[in-house]
Design an enzyme around this catalytic site. Structure first.
Site, PDB file in Angstrom:
ATOM      1  N   TYR A 316       0.842  -1.194   0.000  1.00  0.00           N
ATOM      2  CA  TYR A 316       0.000   0.000   0.000  1.00  0.00           C
ATOM      3  C   TYR A 316       0.879   1.247   0.000  1.00  0.00           C
ATOM      4  CZ  TYR A 316      -3.624   3.266   1.732  1.00  0.00           C
ATOM      5  OH  TYR A 316      -4.493   4.311   1.897  1.00  0.00           O
ATOM      6  N   CYS A 317       0.644   2.147  -0.949  1.00  0.00           N
ATOM      7  CA  CYS A 317       1.332   3.438  -1.016  1.00  0.00           C
ATOM      8  C   CYS A 317       2.852   3.227  -1.091  1.00  0.00           C
ATOM      9  CB  CYS A 317       0.914   4.298   0.169  1.00  0.00           C
ATOM     10  SG  CYS A 317       1.496   6.018   0.095  1.00  0.00           S
TER      11      CYS A 317
END
Length: 585
Positions: A316-317
């Site tokens: 994520y990210c």
């Protein structure tokens, strides 16, 4: 005459000069909230000089100003006799500042219309000037937008009818309540306390409540293994690599919107990295450390505990960017432990990073490095300030109006409480990340090195599930989409409603959620984003269900869950989830 120097001996003032320059840069950074005045001055100078040398643009702007004054005058005359008269200009769809009916009454209708026309004129004045570099144009437009957001009529009592009405209704009590809110927030800021309302959201009690155990710990991360909630589980576990810019539990918020708990309910064994919150002593932790002590160490542990041959990895990210680096290095080295790769709002190409690119140039990074140099890290408050400026209308001024003038504090929720629980970024890692990825785009260009050798994203061949979000100011979906051009791997690309955080925390049953999905087969043609939008199928509901179905197709037959940890292999349970690192402040 050339000054003679002893061979191999530098100028004795080198160290002192660097220290003085660093200290001066740090002082400037503190005074300017991390924005480089030199970079802004260059941008403004570039804009002004080219505008001064553009008589055609000047003539065009003068004509635009005259037309807008004429439109405003026409509206003033029409609205004086017809309360339903059509407006001279409509606000942008995302601009809700003038939505209240009170703004349709005189004289506030003229005030709001004049502001919107002025805002539109300034956009024309700061864009489309021949010769101005794209970066400088974006910076000037951004600076003007900040000024306009600050000067908006919604922010002042004499020009805001909604605020005036609120004061009359409460007999001025709203101003007293707003002052009390302001004093509470200032006290919390001065004492380093979390915002008011977060006390009802406690990690391990109301947040991050998924049952599990910490089965591995090193100086940079704890690895959490979550307990199964089904009698049988898929043989391939899921390893989630979250961003280290914030705490991991955005993916395990409240029980009803916990991605972890939803995945275990679908019959998957889930592992999660929980990052250490670095301090001054961690200043030299770099990208190589995050790679080796993060996903690579976690993969070793997951494989040892489950005994499985392959793992579904999701990032994520920033965690997704790091996972893509790890996957490319593994592919280069013949390590085939990944069954699939999922990237959630994660960039792998940084030529067009969105509005965050405003803060990425040589002068800006130099100032940022000076700010980190003294303490050895970048504080979460400084990062949060940059993100707030990108959406100052929504995240700064509207909250000032509501909280401090109208006396109405927005109720705290789990996502807001998580957002207030920030982390720090170590000096070495953050500097490398910004320079090598954002500034130089080394990963996409094939220059990024792992263990002394370059890696290439083109080596990725495992199936990929990539998610972008429609209103993402951190990782714009069109930038995330560029993974199509970097690898021939089969890609299921999802564009989901919402922003960088809310679009990912999008549990089934959440009202108003939708997503678009289109599969690109291995070595298939890469569509451009607009063509992809036209071709992708729109679905109502949560993208989580599509991801679960995709994972299930790539997984084996369900069987007995693996043990919690593996003491005989050096992975004995160390603590109950959520562990210790997530509690570090």
């Amino acid at each position: 005459m050339v000054e003679a120097q002893t061979p191999g001996v530098g100028d004795p003032l080198d160290g002192l000069a660097e220290t003085m320059d660093r200290a001066a840069g740090a002082m400037i950074a503190q005074a300017t909230f991390g924005l480089s005045p030199a970079t802004l001055a260059q941008a403004v100078s570039d804009w002004m000089l080219h505008l001064a040398a553009s008589p055609g643009k000047q003539t065009q702007l003068a004509a635009k100003a005259l037309r807008k004054m004429t439109r405003l005058g026409d509206y003033a005359m029409r609205s004086a006799t017809d309360a339903q008269a059509g407006r001279a200009i409509e606000p942008l769809p995302q601009d809700r500042r003038f939505a209240d009916p009170a703004w349709a009454t005189a004289p506030f209708n003229l005030v709001s219309q004049a502001f919107l026309l002025n805002q539109q004129w300034w956009h024309a004045a700061t864009t489309g000037i021949t010769g101005v570099t794209a970066h400088h144009e974006e910076m000037v437009a951004f600076a003007v937008r900040q000024w306009l957001d600050m000067a908006a009529p919604t922010n002042f009592l004499p020009t805001n009818p909604v605020l005036q009405q609120r004061i009359l209704e409460t007999g001025g009590q709203c101003l007293a309540d707003g002052l009390r809110n302001w004093m509470t927030d200032v006290e919390a800021l001065m004492r380093g306390l979390p915002p008011a309302g977060t006390e009802t959201f406690q990690v391990g009690e109301t947040l991050a409540t998924a049952e599990g155990k910490v089965v591995y710990r090193n100086r940079l991360m704890e690895l959490i293994q979550y307990a199964p909630t089904t009698e049988q589980v898929r043989p391939e576990p899921i390893l989630i690599v979250p961003a280290w810019i914030m705490k991991y539990y955005i993916l395990d918020l409240s029980p009803e919107n916990s991605l972890v708990q939803w995945l275990t309910a679908q019959g998957f064994t889930v592992f999660m990295i929980s990052w250490h919150n670095p301090g001054s002593t961690d200043r030299d932790l770099d990208m190589a450390d995050y790679l080796q002590l993060g996903p690579m160490a976690a993969l070793d542990a997951v494989a040892a505990i489950t005994g499985g041959a392959s793992v579904h990895a999701a990032g994520y990210c920033l965690g997704g960017t790091l996972l893509a680096i790890a996957a490319a290095a593994m592919a280069r080295d013949g390590d085939d432990r990944l069954a699939s790769l999922t990237l959630l709002a994660a960039q792998t190409e940084f030529c067009e990073p969105g509005e965050l690119g405003l803060f990425i140039d040589e002068g800006q990074l130099s100032l940022l490095e000076n700010m980190m140099w003294g303490r050895g890290y970048l504080d979460s408050a400084q990062m949060g300030g940059a993100f707030q400026m990108l959406r100052s209308n929504d995240l700064v001024w509207s909250r000032v109006l509501t909280t401090y003038l109208m006396g109405e504090r927005e109720p705290m929720n789990d996502l807001m409480a998580w957002n207030a629980d920030g982390t720090r970024m170590p000096y070495a890692m953050h500097s490398q990340y910004l320079r090598r990825l954002f500034l130089k785009d080394d990963l996409a260009e094939g220059r990024f090195q792992v263990n002394g050798r370059p890696i290439a994203l083109s080596a990725l061949r495992r199936p990929m599930f990539v998610v972008g979000t429609e209103r993402d100011h951190v990782a714009p979906w069109r930038s995330v989409f560029k993974i199509h051009r970097l690898t021939g791997a089969p890609i299921d690309f999802v564009l989901t409603s919402g922003g960088h955080n809310a679009g990912i925390v999008s549990e089934p049953g959440h009202p108003g959620r939708s997503y678009r999905l289109l599969t690109r087969e291995a070595d298939g043609a890469a569509l451009d984003p607009d063509a992809w939008l036209d071709a992708a199928t729109r679905h109502e509901g949560s993208w989580w269900t599509a991801w679960s179905d995709w994972l299930a197709k790539l997984s084996g037959k369900a069987g007995t869950p693996p043990p919690m940890g593996a003491p005989d292999k050096g992975y004995a349970p160390l603590a109950e989830a959520p562990g210790h690192y997530v509690l570090e402040r």
